[in-house]
Design a protein around this motif. Sequence first.
Motif, PDB file in Angstrom:
ATOM      1  N   ALA A   5      -2.944   9.220   9.129  1.00 21.15           N
ATOM      2  CA  ALA A   5      -1.526   9.602   9.009  1.00 21.15           C
ATOM      3  C   ALA A   5      -1.390  11.121   9.044  1.00 21.15           C
ATOM      4  N   GLY A  59       6.537   6.419   9.842  1.00 18.20           N
ATOM      5  CA  GLY A  59       6.097   6.412   8.451  1.00 18.20           C
ATOM      6  C   GLY A  59       7.016   5.646   7.515  1.00 18.20           C
ATOM      7  N   ASP A  87       4.369  11.695  11.387  1.00 17.15           N
ATOM      8  CA  ASP A  87       4.681  10.278  11.189  1.00 17.15           C
ATOM      9  C   ASP A  87       5.856  10.074  10.241  1.00 17.15           C
ATOM     10  N   ASP A  99      -4.453   3.276  10.666  1.00 16.20           N
ATOM     11  CA  ASP A  99      -5.345   3.568   9.550  1.00 16.20           C
ATOM     12  C   ASP A  99      -4.706   4.676   8.712  1.00 16.20           C
ATOM     13  N   PRO A 100      -4.469   4.450   7.398  1.00 10.71           N
ATOM     14  CA  PRO A 100      -3.802   5.458   6.575  1.00 10.71           C
ATOM     15  C   PRO A 100      -4.506   6.812   6.575  1.00 10.71           C
ATOM     16  N   LYS A 101      -5.795   6.815   6.833  1.00  6.38           N
ATOM     17  CA  LYS A 101      -6.544   8.082   6.864  1.00  6.38           C
ATOM     18  C   LYS A 101      -6.163   8.926   8.074  1.00  6.38           C
ATOM     19  N   GLN A 136       0.852  -1.183   0.000  1.00  8.83           N
ATOM     20  CA  GLN A 136       0.000   0.000   0.000  1.00  8.83           C
ATOM     21  C   GLN A 136       0.889   1.236   0.000  1.00  8.83           C
ATOM     22  N   ASP A 137       0.283   2.425  -0.187  1.00 14.15           N
ATOM     23  CA  ASP A 137       1.066   3.661  -0.263  1.00 14.15           C
ATOM     24  C   ASP A 137       1.821   3.935   1.021  1.00 14.15           C
ATOM     25  N   ILE A 138       1.136   3.828   2.152  1.00 14.76           N
ATOM     26  CA  ILE A 138       1.762   4.092   3.442  1.00 14.76           C
ATOM     27  C   ILE A 138       1.278   3.083   4.460  1.00 14.76           C
ATOM     28  N   CYS A 139       2.097   2.860   5.493  1.00 14.39           N
ATOM     29  CA  CYS A 139       1.748   1.930   6.568  1.00 14.39           C
ATOM     30  C   CYS A 139       2.466   2.428   7.813  1.00 14.39           C
ATOM     31  N   VAL A 140       1.950   3.496   8.420  1.00 15.03           N
ATOM     32  CA  VAL A 140       2.582   4.134   9.572  1.00 15.03           C
ATOM     33  C   VAL A 140       2.569   3.173  10.761  1.00 15.03           C
ATOM     34  N   CYS A 167       0.135  -1.373  11.354  1.00 15.21           N
ATOM     35  CA  CYS A 167      -0.089  -0.099  10.686  1.00 15.21           C
ATOM     36  C   CYS A 167      -1.314   0.615  11.249  1.00 15.21           C
TER      37      CYS A 167
END
Length: 198
Positions: free
Chosen positions: A29, A63, A33, A25-27, A3-7, A23
Amino acid sequence: PLQDICVAIIDHKDGVFVNGKFCKDPKLAKAEDFFLSGLDKPGNTENRLGFNVTNANVEQIPGLNTLGTSAVRIDYAPYGQNPPHTHPRATEILVVLEGTLYVGFVTSNQLNNTLIAKVLNKGDVFVFPIGLIHFQVNIGNKSAVAFAGFSSQFPGVITIADTVFGANPPINPDFLGKAFQLDPKIVKDLQDKFINGN
């Protein structure tokens, strides 16, 4: 990466395990991060080897999780060294910002344990292949600084002498004596230095 990001998050009750750390929730981020400050500040090199590593990996920058990259700042006192070590999960690329370093790595047994080494000056770059034992030594009488990038969010480090002679519990001195062609009494003395700091 999937996926694009996985903080990275510590509490995984609301996370999904994909790769590395849990991770958020990407929303949710945020800029923090993906941010770290302070790599402009010198690290404390007042130790037996005269060097300091300041990390910028997934532990400091959540991040970076799953992005396959990280960095460090390395400070060297005059004649300080980053002793023989390896990164089990990453290739390293090092750039010298100040000073003069003697650096090198040793190839594997299949390539006859060949030393590949070079003197680096300000602006020079050197690559240490994944998993190979390597080192850096400040050969100047002034402090030196380098930055290194890694092909892993958390490259890991195995310092050879610390690992071999500082293992807990200790490795049998007879085994190490045979491996290093040393008297077991010398091995015990080395173990005492690495384990107990004597």
